[in-house]
Design a protein around this motif. Structure first.
Motif, PDB file in Angstrom:
ATOM      1  N   TRP A  95       0.856  -1.191   0.000  1.00  0.00           N
ATOM      2  CA  TRP A  95       0.000   0.000   0.000  1.00  0.00           C
ATOM      3  C   TRP A  95       0.886   1.234   0.000  1.00  0.00           C
ATOM      4  O   TRP A  95       1.828   1.330   0.775  1.00  0.00           O
ATOM      5  CB  TRP A  95      -0.891   0.021   1.240  1.00  0.00           C
ATOM      6  N   GLN A  96       0.592   2.178  -0.873  1.00  0.00           N
ATOM      7  CA  GLN A  96       1.381   3.413  -0.951  1.00  0.00           C
ATOM      8  C   GLN A  96       0.460   4.590  -1.176  1.00  0.00           C
ATOM      9  O   GLN A  96      -0.638   4.436  -1.714  1.00  0.00           O
ATOM     10  CB  GLN A  96       2.363   3.364  -2.123  1.00  0.00           C
ATOM     11  N   ARG A  97       0.928   5.772  -0.808  1.00  0.00           N
ATOM     12  CA  ARG A  97       0.189   6.975  -1.172  1.00  0.00           C
ATOM     13  C   ARG A  97       0.193   7.093  -2.684  1.00  0.00           C
ATOM     14  O   ARG A  97       1.184   6.811  -3.338  1.00  0.00           O
ATOM     15  CB  ARG A  97       0.855   8.213  -0.597  1.00  0.00           C
ATOM     16  N   ALA A 132      -2.599   3.632  -3.293  1.00  0.00           N
ATOM     17  CA  ALA A 132      -2.398   2.636  -4.338  1.00  0.00           C
ATOM     18  C   ALA A 132      -1.964   1.326  -3.713  1.00  0.00           C
ATOM     19  O   ALA A 132      -1.241   1.294  -2.720  1.00  0.00           O
ATOM     20  CB  ALA A 132      -1.327   3.118  -5.319  1.00  0.00           C
ATOM     21  N   TYR A 133      -2.417   0.250  -4.297  1.00  0.00           N
ATOM     22  CA  TYR A 133      -2.016  -1.087  -3.889  1.00  0.00           C
ATOM     23  C   TYR A 133      -1.490  -1.793  -5.122  1.00  0.00           C
ATOM     24  O   TYR A 133      -2.153  -1.814  -6.156  1.00  0.00           O
ATOM     25  CB  TYR A 133      -3.203  -1.875  -3.307  1.00  0.00           C
ATOM     26  N   HIS A 134      -0.312  -2.345  -5.041  1.00  0.00           N
ATOM     27  CA  HIS A 134       0.299  -3.032  -6.176  1.00  0.00           C
ATOM     28  C   HIS A 134       0.154  -4.536  -5.975  1.00  0.00           C
ATOM     29  O   HIS A 134       0.929  -5.165  -5.283  1.00  0.00           O
ATOM     30  CB  HIS A 134       1.765  -2.621  -6.328  1.00  0.00           C
ATOM     31  N   ALA A 169      -7.197  -7.945 -10.835  1.00  0.00           N
ATOM     32  CA  ALA A 169      -6.756  -6.793 -10.049  1.00  0.00           C
ATOM     33  C   ALA A 169      -7.741  -6.477  -8.925  1.00  0.00           C
ATOM     34  O   ALA A 169      -7.343  -6.159  -7.802  1.00  0.00           O
ATOM     35  CB  ALA A 169      -6.573  -5.574 -10.955  1.00  0.00           C
ATOM     36  N   LEU A 170      -9.037  -6.568  -9.199  1.00  0.00           N
ATOM     37  CA  LEU A 170     -10.062  -6.372  -8.176  1.00  0.00           C
ATOM     38  C   LEU A 170     -11.168  -7.388  -8.396  1.00  0.00           C
ATOM     39  O   LEU A 170     -11.730  -7.479  -9.489  1.00  0.00           O
ATOM     40  CB  LEU A 170     -10.660  -4.957  -8.247  1.00  0.00           C
ATOM     41  N   VAL A 171     -11.469  -8.147  -7.354  1.00  0.00           N
ATOM     42  CA  VAL A 171     -12.553  -9.123  -7.406  1.00  0.00           C
ATOM     43  C   VAL A 171     -13.497  -8.809  -6.256  1.00  0.00           C
ATOM     44  O   VAL A 171     -13.083  -8.761  -5.101  1.00  0.00           O
ATOM     45  CB  VAL A 171     -12.030 -10.574  -7.282  1.00  0.00           C
ATOM     46  N   VAL A 172     -14.761  -8.556  -6.584  1.00  0.00           N
ATOM     47  CA  VAL A 172     -15.789  -8.307  -5.582  1.00  0.00           C
ATOM     48  C   VAL A 172     -16.776  -9.451  -5.649  1.00  0.00           C
ATOM     49  O   VAL A 172     -17.433  -9.650  -6.661  1.00  0.00           O
ATOM     50  CB  VAL A 172     -16.518  -6.964  -5.844  1.00  0.00           C
TER      51      VAL A 172
END
Length: 104
Positions: free
Chosen positions: A19-21, A29-31, A44-47
């Motif tokens: 996690w970064q600014r 941001a999350y890498h 990248a994103l799973v809901v």
């Protein structure tokens, strides 16, 4: 979701260093991959569940992201469509049940 850092930009354990600014003010941001209601995201994103959006969703297909929009020759496009491979399919039961799809 919510998390807390003792110092801005510094996190409590090594797994949080992803996690970064963000480069834009008030962003983070999350890498890596993020999962909501899942511990095994494969994108990248799973809901897994419903998502409520209180604003706009931009998608590459959105006309706001395009320029030089123009009519095309429909006869040529129909010729191209006849060359496409069209298929029918059923979702795998394990996928349908996880995604809440009833009509597979």
């Amino acid at each position: 979701f919510l998390f807390q850092a003792s110092n801005p930009g510094q996190f409590e354990n090594d797994s949080d260093v992803l996690w970064q600014r963000g480069h834009i003010p008030e962003t983070i941001a999350y890498h890596g991959r993020v999962g909501i209601n899942t511990d095994a995201p494969d994108e990248a994103l799973v809901v897994c569940g419903n998502a409520k959006v209180m604003g706009r969703v931009m998608h590459p297909s959105d006309s706001r992201a395009k320029q030089n929009i123009r009519e095309v020759d429909t006869n040529e496009q129909l010729r191209r469509i006849t060359q496409m491979r069209l298929v029918e399919y059923d979702y795998k039961p394990e996928f349908a049940s996880v995604m809440g799809i009833k009509n597979t």
